[in-house]
Scaffold this active site. Structure first.
Site, PDB file in Angstrom:
ATOM      1  N   HIS A  17     -30.450  -8.144  18.435  1.00  0.00           N
ATOM      2  CA  HIS A  17     -31.820  -8.649  18.273  1.00  0.00           C
ATOM      3  C   HIS A  17     -32.826  -7.487  18.294  1.00  0.00           C
ATOM      4  CE1 HIS A  17     -30.181 -12.486  20.315  1.00  0.00           C
ATOM      5  NE2 HIS A  17     -30.471 -12.857  19.081  1.00  0.00           N
ATOM      6  N   LYS A  41     -28.310 -26.320  21.256  1.00  0.00           N
ATOM      7  CA  LYS A  41     -27.763 -25.397  22.261  1.00  0.00           C
ATOM      8  C   LYS A  41     -28.326 -25.686  23.636  1.00  0.00           C
ATOM      9  CE  LYS A  41     -27.093 -21.449  19.169  1.00  0.00           C
ATOM     10  NZ  LYS A  41     -27.587 -20.101  18.830  1.00  0.00           N
ATOM     11  N   ARG A  90     -26.052 -11.434  10.097  1.00  0.00           N
ATOM     12  CA  ARG A  90     -24.898 -10.642  10.510  1.00  0.00           C
ATOM     13  C   ARG A  90     -23.762 -10.717   9.510  1.00  0.00           C
ATOM     14  NH1 ARG A  90     -24.024 -13.572  15.890  1.00  0.00           N
ATOM     15  NH2 ARG A  90     -24.804 -15.167  14.486  1.00  0.00           N
ATOM     16  N   SER A 128     -25.192 -13.763  21.408  1.00  0.00           N
ATOM     17  CA  SER A 128     -25.541 -14.053  22.806  1.00  0.00           C
ATOM     18  C   SER A 128     -24.376 -14.753  23.508  1.00  0.00           C
ATOM     19  CB  SER A 128     -26.798 -14.918  22.860  1.00  0.00           C
ATOM     20  OG  SER A 128     -27.868 -14.240  22.255  1.00  0.00           O
TER      21      SER A 128
END
Ligand code: COA
Length: 165
Positions: A17, A41, A90, A128
């Protein structure tokens, strides 16, 4: 004044990030890192804690401010006058989800463009949840998290793991 918003759940912020935020600073006058929640989430770190961690990790970046949002990203962009949403990509697997979000945000806030930055190769496998998984088993997360917040991230992961047991 060209304002960009870097939204994410940042649970916790990672070096991946941070790389995107730093590069956004080279493209825009001001960068707002926005802690927002993904409804799918369940976060390990509270919103306030995620914000505080990002503030410490970006302390050396004068263009950056950190804020939280509990509504729509598009409404936040209109409120702050942002002209861009900056996101890191990514891998190809990120694309479908991000493409859908970008189209929805363009419909809701045509004034802002979504700008995708390609993650640099050393960060492309970081997420994460990977950091949380390694940290929760007491593994070394120092390669994935900014040094200034390493101890707090490690402690936060272990606190949440204990609460969950
Ligand atoms: N390097 C490394 N990892 C990265 C990365 C990078 N450059 N960019 C993203 N990631 C990882 C994150 O760590 C995260 O990992 P995880 O799945 O293990 O937690 C994953 O990629 C996705 O992260 P993120 O980009 O933060 O997306 P998100 O799905 O967690 O959050 C929001 C998306 C919060 C931006 C989005 O839900 C939102 O805008 N919510 C606000 C409400 C709204 O407007 N909804 C409608 C939008 S159209």
């Amino acid at each position: 004044m060209r304002i960009a918003v870097c939204p994410g759940s940042f649970d916790p912020i990672t070096n991946g990030h941070l790389d995107i935020i730093e590069r956004a600073c080279g493209l825009f006058d001001r960068v707002i890192v926005l802690v927002a929640d993904n409804a799918d989430k369940h976060c390990w770190f509270s919103t306030e804690r995620r914000k505080a961690l990002i503030e410490r990790a970006t302390a050396g970046m004068p263009q950056v401010t950190v804020d939280v949002c509990d509504g729509l990203l598009a409404d936040y962009l209109k409120k702050c006058g942002g002209c861009a949403i900056v996101k890191g990509l990514r891998a190809l697997s990120d694309f479908e989800y991000e493409f859908q979000m970008a189209l929805a945000n363009r419909k809701l806030c045509p004034e802002a463009e979504t700008v995708f930055l390609t993650t640099c190769t050393e960060h492309m496998y970081i997420s994460s949840s990977l950091v949380r998984q390694i940290g929760s088993f007491g593994g070394d997360i120092s390669a994935f998290v900014p040094p200034a917040i390493l101890a707090d991230v490690q402690a936060g992961i272990l606190e949440t793991k204990e609460r969950q047991q």
